[in-house]
Design a protein around this motif. Structure first.
Motif, PDB file in Angstrom:
ATOM      1  N   ASP A 133       0.831  -1.196   0.000  1.00 38.44           N
ATOM      2  CA  ASP A 133       0.000   0.000   0.000  1.00 38.44           C
ATOM      3  C   ASP A 133       0.871   1.253   0.000  1.00 38.44           C
ATOM      4  N   LYS A 134       1.967   1.206   0.771  1.00 37.57           N
ATOM      5  CA  LYS A 134       2.876   2.356   0.838  1.00 37.57           C
ATOM      6  C   LYS A 134       3.523   2.593  -0.521  1.00 37.57           C
ATOM      7  N   ARG A 135       3.944   1.510  -1.178  1.00 43.01           N
ATOM      8  CA  ARG A 135       4.555   1.645  -2.503  1.00 43.01           C
ATOM      9  C   ARG A 135       3.555   2.200  -3.505  1.00 43.01           C
ATOM     10  N   ASP A 142       4.129  10.143  -7.364  1.00 45.55           N
ATOM     11  CA  ASP A 142       5.116  10.437  -8.404  1.00 45.55           C
ATOM     12  C   ASP A 142       4.451  10.653  -9.760  1.00 45.55           C
ATOM     13  N   GLN A 143       3.433   9.861 -10.068  1.00 41.37           N
ATOM     14  CA  GLN A 143       2.718  10.026 -11.336  1.00 41.37           C
ATOM     15  C   GLN A 143       2.005  11.371 -11.393  1.00 41.37           C
ATOM     16  N   GLU A 144       1.356  11.765 -10.300  1.00 45.08           N
ATOM     17  CA  GLU A 144       0.674  13.058 -10.272  1.00 45.08           C
ATOM     18  C   GLU A 144       1.662  14.210 -10.418  1.00 45.08           C
ATOM     19  N   ARG A 148       1.660  17.003 -13.447  1.00 47.04           N
ATOM     20  CA  ARG A 148       1.691  18.455 -13.210  1.00 47.04           C
ATOM     21  C   ARG A 148       2.874  19.102 -13.912  1.00 47.04           C
ATOM     22  N   ARG A 149       4.011  18.438 -13.891  1.00 47.51           N
ATOM     23  CA  ARG A 149       5.216  18.964 -14.527  1.00 47.51           C
ATOM     24  C   ARG A 149       5.034  19.086 -16.040  1.00 47.51           C
TER      25      ARG A 149
END
Length: 155
Positions: A133-135, A142-144, A148-149
């Motif tokens: 779940d943490k991963r 990271d995907q979000e 945004r970038r």
């Protein structure tokens, strides 16, 4: 140079709690502190990292929260790791007792802040996360960030 204080600005935060636990519900509680403890809290000398709350004999207690001794304190200074009573209504304590009786549910402090001059703690009713779940959470974050970038560069 001091930072400008905002209303309900946290004096201490438990950032690891949101990583290690899934927060199901939050609850605000008052803290019973001694004179040297509140002075140390106002100086932001508090650590919530390993803290948790327990219900004993119909009272809520904050355990394992480290509040450093006050530097100008005398021989009556407080014990840094003592149990501190939480101020909650009886119905809130009964609700917490019912929820924590379930397997895997615990009460963790999320942040400590001052409200109208009184120390308050934001408690989270939490369920522990597994490693996968943490991963998953890290991967989603990271995907979000990458989306945004790319949108920022596109504009």
């Amino acid at each position: 140079m001091k930072k400008a204080k905002t209303k309900d600005a946290p004096l201490a935060q438990n950032k690891k709690a949101r990583h290690d636990y899934q927060i199901l519900e939050t609850l605000e509680a008052g803290l019973v502190l001694t004179g040297t403890e509140i002075k140390s809290v106002r100086e932001r000398r508090i650590n919530l990292k390993d803290g948790f709350a327990q219900i004993h004999n119909g009272e809520a207690w904050l355990m394992n929260v480290h509040i450093s001794e006050y530097m100008q304190g005398n021989r009556f200074n407080h014990d840094p790791l003592r149990a501190r009573k939480l101020l909650l209504h009886k119905k809130e304590i009964q609700k917490l007792t019912g929820q924590t009786s379930e397997k895997g549910i615990t009460i963790v402090p999320l942040k400590v802040y001052l409200k109208h001059g009184f120390a308050k703690v934001l408690l989270g009713i939490a369920k522990g996360k597994h490693d996968y779940d943490k991963r998953e959470t890290i991967k989603k974050r990271d995907q979000e960030r990458e989306i945004r970038r790319t949108l920022k560069n596109y504009r």
